[in-house]
Design a protein around this motif. Structure first.
Motif, PDB file in Angstrom:
ATOM      1  N   ASP A 154       0.829  -1.210   0.000  1.00  0.00           N
ATOM      2  CA  ASP A 154       0.000   0.000   0.000  1.00  0.00           C
ATOM      3  C   ASP A 154       0.866   1.264   0.000  1.00  0.00           C
ATOM      4  OD1 ASP A 154      -2.299  -1.499  -0.008  1.00  0.00           O
ATOM      5  OD2 ASP A 154      -2.708  -1.278   2.138  1.00  0.00           O
ATOM      6  N   ARG A 155       1.968   1.253   0.767  1.00  0.00           N
ATOM      7  CA  ARG A 155       2.856   2.415   0.807  1.00  0.00           C
ATOM      8  C   ARG A 155       3.444   2.691  -0.580  1.00  0.00           C
ATOM      9  NH1 ARG A 155       8.098   3.106   4.744  1.00  0.00           N
ATOM     10  NH2 ARG A 155       6.507   2.665   6.316  1.00  0.00           N
ATOM     11  N   THR A 156       3.805   1.637  -1.276  1.00  0.00           N
ATOM     12  CA  THR A 156       4.366   1.782  -2.621  1.00  0.00           C
ATOM     13  C   THR A 156       3.351   2.427  -3.549  1.00  0.00           C
ATOM     14  OG1 THR A 156       5.585  -0.271  -2.220  1.00  0.00           O
ATOM     15  CG2 THR A 156       5.526   0.558  -4.482  1.00  0.00           C
ATOM     16  N   LEU A 157       2.134   1.899  -3.535  1.00  0.00           N
ATOM     17  CA  LEU A 157       1.096   2.398  -4.435  1.00  0.00           C
ATOM     18  C   LEU A 157       0.709   3.839  -4.096  1.00  0.00           C
ATOM     19  CD1 LEU A 157      -1.145  -0.792  -4.681  1.00  0.00           C
ATOM     20  CD2 LEU A 157       0.734  -0.065  -6.165  1.00  0.00           C
ATOM     21  N   ALA A 158       0.691   4.173  -2.818  1.00  0.00           N
ATOM     22  CA  ALA A 158       0.380   5.552  -2.426  1.00  0.00           C
ATOM     23  C   ALA A 158       1.450   6.503  -2.948  1.00  0.00           C
ATOM     24  CB  ALA A 158       0.266   5.648  -0.905  1.00  0.00           C
ATOM     25  N   GLY A 159       2.703   6.106  -2.855  1.00  0.00           N
ATOM     26  CA  GLY A 159       3.783   6.940  -3.367  1.00  0.00           C
ATOM     27  C   GLY A 159       3.704   7.115  -4.872  1.00  0.00           C
ATOM     28  N   ILE A 160       3.304   6.061  -5.575  1.00  0.00           N
ATOM     29  CA  ILE A 160       3.183   6.136  -7.033  1.00  0.00           C
ATOM     30  C   ILE A 160       2.011   7.037  -7.431  1.00  0.00           C
ATOM     31  CG2 ILE A 160       2.680   4.783  -9.108  1.00  0.00           C
ATOM     32  CD1 ILE A 160       4.231   2.469  -7.778  1.00  0.00           C
ATOM     33  N   ARG A 161       0.911   6.947  -6.707  1.00  0.00           N
ATOM     34  CA  ARG A 161      -0.236   7.833  -7.008  1.00  0.00           C
ATOM     35  C   ARG A 161       0.158   9.294  -6.835  1.00  0.00           C
ATOM     36  NH1 ARG A 161      -2.966   3.879  -3.764  1.00  0.00           N
ATOM     37  NH2 ARG A 161      -4.139   2.423  -5.100  1.00  0.00           N
ATOM     38  N   ALA A 162       0.918   9.574  -5.772  1.00  0.00           N
ATOM     39  CA  ALA A 162       1.365  10.949  -5.548  1.00  0.00           C
ATOM     40  C   ALA A 162       2.285  11.404  -6.680  1.00  0.00           C
ATOM     41  CB  ALA A 162       2.072  11.047  -4.202  1.00  0.00           C
ATOM     42  N   ALA A 163       3.185  10.524  -7.105  1.00  0.00           N
ATOM     43  CA  ALA A 163       4.110  10.879  -8.182  1.00  0.00           C
ATOM     44  C   ALA A 163       3.375  11.087  -9.499  1.00  0.00           C
ATOM     45  CB  ALA A 163       5.161   9.780  -8.336  1.00  0.00           C
ATOM     46  N   ARG A 164       2.343  10.281  -9.748  1.00  0.00           N
ATOM     47  CA  ARG A 164       1.569  10.446 -10.988  1.00  0.00           C
ATOM     48  C   ARG A 164       0.963  11.841 -11.054  1.00  0.00           C
ATOM     49  NH1 ARG A 164      -3.214   6.290 -12.552  1.00  0.00           N
ATOM     50  NH2 ARG A 164      -4.042   7.021 -10.547  1.00  0.00           N
ATOM     51  N   GLY A 165       0.478  12.333  -9.918  1.00  0.00           N
ATOM     52  CA  GLY A 165      -0.066  13.686  -9.892  1.00  0.00           C
ATOM     53  C   GLY A 165       1.006  14.738 -10.133  1.00  0.00           C
ATOM     54  N   GLU A 166       2.192  14.519  -9.558  1.00  0.00           N
ATOM     55  CA  GLU A 166       3.280  15.484  -9.720  1.00  0.00           C
ATOM     56  C   GLU A 166       3.748  15.572 -11.176  1.00  0.00           C
ATOM     57  OE1 GLU A 166       6.181  14.060  -7.008  1.00  0.00           O
ATOM     58  OE2 GLU A 166       5.042  14.656  -5.215  1.00  0.00           O
ATOM     59  N   PHE A 167       3.664  14.474 -11.909  1.00  0.00           N
ATOM     60  CA  PHE A 167       4.125  14.488 -13.298  1.00  0.00           C
ATOM     61  C   PHE A 167       3.087  15.069 -14.260  1.00  0.00           C
ATOM     62  CE2 PHE A 167       7.544  11.584 -11.958  1.00  0.00           C
ATOM     63  CZ  PHE A 167       8.605  12.227 -12.588  1.00  0.00           C
ATOM     64  N   GLN A 168       1.971  15.538 -13.724  1.00  0.00           N
ATOM     65  CA  GLN A 168       1.059  16.324 -14.557  1.00  0.00           C
ATOM     66  C   GLN A 168       1.621  17.729 -14.770  1.00  0.00           C
ATOM     67  OE1 GLN A 168      -1.514  14.804 -16.078  1.00  0.00           O
ATOM     68  NE2 GLN A 168      -0.656  13.012 -15.025  1.00  0.00           N
ATOM     69  N   ASP A 169       2.582  18.109 -13.929  1.00  0.00           N
ATOM     70  CA  ASP A 169       3.261  19.398 -14.066  1.00  0.00           C
ATOM     71  C   ASP A 169       4.284  19.284 -15.193  1.00  0.00           C
ATOM     72  OD1 ASP A 169       4.871  21.644 -13.882  1.00  0.00           O
ATOM     73  OD2 ASP A 169       4.982  21.608 -11.692  1.00  0.00           O
TER      74      ASP A 169
END
Length: 266
Positions: free
Chosen positions: A149-164
């Motif tokens: 779950d920690r891994t997936l949460a970190g990836i979801r956060a990164a996916r949002g950051e790469f919209q920039d």
């Protein structure tokens, strides 16, 4: 053992033909007695990584261990050819079966040490399991063994950051026009329902070589359960204090020293 004095390291670049294109690889060979006879260290990069993003680590590792170090860009990354499509949920195991034999043939590698960072650690594990007679030792750095779950949460956060666009542009410095594919190959594969059951347990059960699992106690992409699973009954888990997901950059001296001592005794 840790390096006590600088050793000159000779660098070379290679092109490795594989089924779907060409891989870029780089080698660091220490100018030291016995370097050509010692099993080289094969580096597997992380989900956004490439040869260039290992920075000074391969040269330091070659100097410290007296072994040739080899890093390569997976297909779709860095200076390798574009990937022809999606990586698919079996991409971790597939790397061991497709890229590793091509690298070994082109670079005339017999035995080797498998060393990987993050998902590259998973690829190192699959490689050690697939080639038990040739893999002399296994080192993982911040590796994951299942989709925590920690891994997936970190990836979801990164996916949002790469919209920039600015964040994507920084990644493009290393991957060129493949940068968007690189991000999607990471985020969409790991967050896919098809990947939810992925595990390295079968591969871990097949490992026959000494193991060192390095992990940071502040790793945002995986808890300490992963290095402990990797090392259980097979070797040592070393948890670095005040360290995140990139120990070989955050604590380079410590990581190089640990790997040097481990390989001297393996």
């Amino acid at each position: 053992m840790p390096e006590t004095s600088p050793v000159n390291v000779e660098e070379a670049e290679w092109t490795i033909p594989v089924e779907d294109g060409r891989l870029f690889a780089k080698t660091w060979t220490p100018q030291a007695p016995g370097a050509e006879r010692a099993a080289p260290v094969l580096l597997f990069h992380d989900s956004l990584g490439c040869v260039a993003l290992w920075r000074g680590f391969p040269a330091r590792l070659a100097s410290a261990t007296g072994r040739r170090v080899i890093a390569y860009d997976r297909l779709g990354f860095g200076r390798s050819d574009p990937h022809p499509g999606r990586v698919g949920s079996g991409f971790v195991a597939r790397e061991a079966g497709h890229a590793v034999p091509a690298l070994c043939e082109r670079l005339r590698i017999s035995d080797f040490v498998a060393c990987g960072h993050s998902v590259g650690g998973g690829m190192a594990i699959e490689t050690a399991a697939r080639f038990p007679a040739r893999c002399r030792a296994l080192v993982t750095i911040a590796a994951q063994t299942f989709a925590e779950d920690r891994t997936l949460a970190g990836i979801r956060a990164a996916r949002g950051e790469f919209q920039d666009p600015a964040n994507l542009a920084r990644l493009a410095k290393y991957h060129g026009d493949k940068a968007r594919w690189v991000v999607d190959a990471w985020t969409e594969t790991w967050l896919s329902p098809d990947f939810a059951q992925w595990t390295l347990e079968p591969a871990l059960a097949a490992i026959r070589c000494p193991v060192l699992a390095i992990h940071g106690d502040r790793d945002e992409y995986g808890s300490e359960i992963h290095p402990r699973r990797i090392a259980a009954g097979r070797g040592t888990a070393h948890i670095l204090p005040d360290t995140g997901h990139v120990p070989h950059r955050e604590r380079e001296d410590a990581v190089v020293g640990m790997i040097g001592r481990f390989l001297a005794e393996a």
